[in-house]
Design an enzyme around this catalytic site. Sequence first.
Site, PDB file in Angstrom:
ATOM      1  CG  ASP A 154      52.328  32.595  38.504  1.00 19.10           C
ATOM      2  OD1 ASP A 154      51.660  31.557  38.367  1.00 19.10           O
ATOM      3  OD2 ASP A 154      52.009  33.682  38.001  1.00 19.10           O
ATOM      4  CB  SER A 165      59.343  42.777  32.668  1.00 18.72           C
ATOM      5  OG  SER A 165      58.442  42.279  33.621  1.00 18.72           O
TER       6      SER A 165
END
Length: 304
Positions: free
Chosen positions: A45, A161
């Site tokens: 990514d 996150s």
Amino acid sequence: MNQNHKFHIISDKTKTSQYIKKNILKKISKHKLPKSNCIMVIGGDGFMLNSLKKYYKFKKPFYGINAGSYGFLMNKYSKEKTHKNLHLAKPIRINPLKMIVKNKFNQTKKSIAINEVSVLRQSRQASSVCIFNGKNKIIKKLVSDGVLVTTPAGSTAYNLSVHGPILNLESKKIVISPISPFRPRRWKGKIMSEKSKIKIENLNIKKRPISAVADNYEVRNAKIIIIEIDKHYILRFKFIQNGKNFDPPTKVLKEAHSFVFSIKKVPNRCSKQLMALSFQILIFSPKSQFSRISRSPEFLENHI
């Protein structure tokens, strides 16, 4: 995908990427960038994000092949089904965020962000900001380590996150997520329309300096930050729609599932408490309202 696609192939320098590239070049011809009509990116990514920023002005679609860890923006590589996968790939359009920052010296800086714009505290002091959507005040005073404004593509990255919601790639939404909020402690952020114009204002520039980061471009000592979807730039991805990694939430559920089996092996008193944990993932679908998946490890074990 059209059979007449001419690929410009780029890859990072890892052994896995080079191995995949070597096999693909045996089946597909490589073209120079000006003569190509699709850019094939082999890597993770992070490499895809760097490639998007480098090549997005050429206005060509990107087809990613995962050679990294998760590859939320990538397709799964199959040595036997290379041509079939290319044929099955369907386009998805994503608009990046546009960030305009005015710092304490009244200098204006601009950048685009494909994943997110991060507003972060710059010192040991927590940040203190006010957040607007146009003229409407979203939150009067947020004291925290920072705040994220995230695209659907970035909702499975830093946003995940900090326990932010996952957005479907075609949801036409952006999400605001606080980072370790102190006041108000219970504010979990907000999902906004892609038409929103977000303004973040630093309430205490001298004592509580903040920086604004558009993916990897940082502006320090920010005073006012304006964030909105940039309609002038369209990032076009090609995904295998019947592939397992087309839908990012599926990967997150599988990650939770692997965590369940890892905690089963903990040989102490904490194992029962850990097994009692539930996994909560907010998924926004363009065809439905919010759906909350709040399931026990037993549910995940039986349904994934």
